[in-house]
Design a protein around this motif. Structure first.
Motif, PDB file in Angstrom:
ATOM      1  N   VAL A   4       8.311 -42.703 126.285  1.00 33.03           N
ATOM      2  CA  VAL A   4       8.439 -43.390 125.006  1.00 33.03           C
ATOM      3  C   VAL A   4       9.707 -42.927 124.315  1.00 33.03           C
ATOM      4  O   VAL A   4       9.963 -41.727 124.199  1.00 33.03           O
ATOM      5  N   ARG A   5      10.506 -43.872 123.855  1.00 33.76           N
ATOM      6  CA  ARG A   5      11.723 -43.561 123.104  1.00 33.76           C
ATOM      7  C   ARG A   5      11.372 -43.616 121.617  1.00 33.76           C
ATOM      8  O   ARG A   5      10.943 -44.650 121.113  1.00 33.76           O
ATOM      9  N   LEU A   6      11.541 -42.489 120.942  1.00 35.96           N
ATOM     10  CA  LEU A   6      11.240 -42.423 119.520  1.00 35.96           C
ATOM     11  C   LEU A   6      12.410 -42.978 118.718  1.00 35.96           C
ATOM     12  O   LEU A   6      13.571 -42.749 119.061  1.00 35.96           O
ATOM     13  N   PRO A   7      12.121 -43.681 117.625  1.00 40.29           N
ATOM     14  CA  PRO A   7      13.192 -44.273 116.819  1.00 40.29           C
ATOM     15  C   PRO A   7      13.919 -43.218 115.988  1.00 40.29           C
ATOM     16  O   PRO A   7      13.395 -42.128 115.735  1.00 40.29           O
ATOM     17  N   ALA A   8      15.120 -43.564 115.566  1.00 38.97           N
ATOM     18  CA  ALA A   8      15.914 -42.661 114.734  1.00 38.97           C
ATOM     19  C   ALA A   8      15.382 -42.610 113.298  1.00 38.97           C
ATOM     20  O   ALA A   8      15.573 -41.630 112.604  1.00 38.97           O
ATOM     21  N   LYS A  13       9.458 -48.727 115.104  1.00 40.75           N
ATOM     22  CA  LYS A  13       8.362 -48.315 115.982  1.00 40.75           C
ATOM     23  C   LYS A  13       8.912 -47.715 117.273  1.00 40.75           C
ATOM     24  O   LYS A  13       9.968 -48.124 117.744  1.00 40.75           O
ATOM     25  N   PRO A  14       8.173 -46.779 117.865  1.00 40.70           N
ATOM     26  CA  PRO A  14       8.573 -46.262 119.180  1.00 40.70           C
ATOM     27  C   PRO A  14       8.544 -47.379 120.222  1.00 40.70           C
ATOM     28  O   PRO A  14       7.765 -48.320 120.109  1.00 40.70           O
ATOM     29  N   LYS A  15       9.385 -47.265 121.247  1.00 38.70           N
ATOM     30  CA  LYS A  15       9.434 -48.257 122.317  1.00 38.70           C
ATOM     31  C   LYS A  15       9.261 -47.568 123.662  1.00 38.70           C
ATOM     32  O   LYS A  15       9.708 -46.443 123.857  1.00 38.70           O
ATOM     33  N   ILE A  16       8.622 -48.259 124.571  1.00 43.11           N
ATOM     34  CA  ILE A  16       8.459 -47.722 125.915  1.00 43.11           C
ATOM     35  C   ILE A  16       9.797 -47.834 126.640  1.00 43.11           C
ATOM     36  O   ILE A  16      10.364 -48.920 126.752  1.00 43.11           O
TER      37      ILE A  16
END
Length: 86
Positions: A4-8, A13-16
């Motif tokens: 999961v890529r966390l947003p800045a 929202k986080p994205k896979i």
């Protein structure tokens, strides 16, 4: 297993980032080491996944089931099987 890529910022929202199709981690936590994700599934298959892309680099049947998280030291990764074999 998915990365999961966390947003800045908190408004997004986080994205896979990727999903590993075959690799699983059951009891132990995956290990991130030297650009790879290492894990062991319930039935004793170890996996090495490329951290950036999620591409499976390596998979191998280990000596037995692994219930512990893998550990790393320098360029080595260790899997600990329930029968005591590393």
């Amino acid at each position: 297993v998915a990365a999961v890529r966390l947003p800045a910022d908190q408004a997004s929202k986080p994205k896979i980032a990727w999903r590993a199709e075959n690799a699983t981690s059951y009891f132990g936590s995956p290990l991130v080491h030297l650009g790879s994700v290492w894990m062991c599934g319930k039935v004793g298959v170890g996996y090495r996944i490329e951290l950036a892309s999620g591409r499976e680099i390596w998979s191998k049947r280990l000596a037995a089931e692994c219930w512990a998280s893998p550990l790393a030291s320098r360029s080595h990764v260790y899997f600990f099987a329930v029968n005591g074999v590393t």
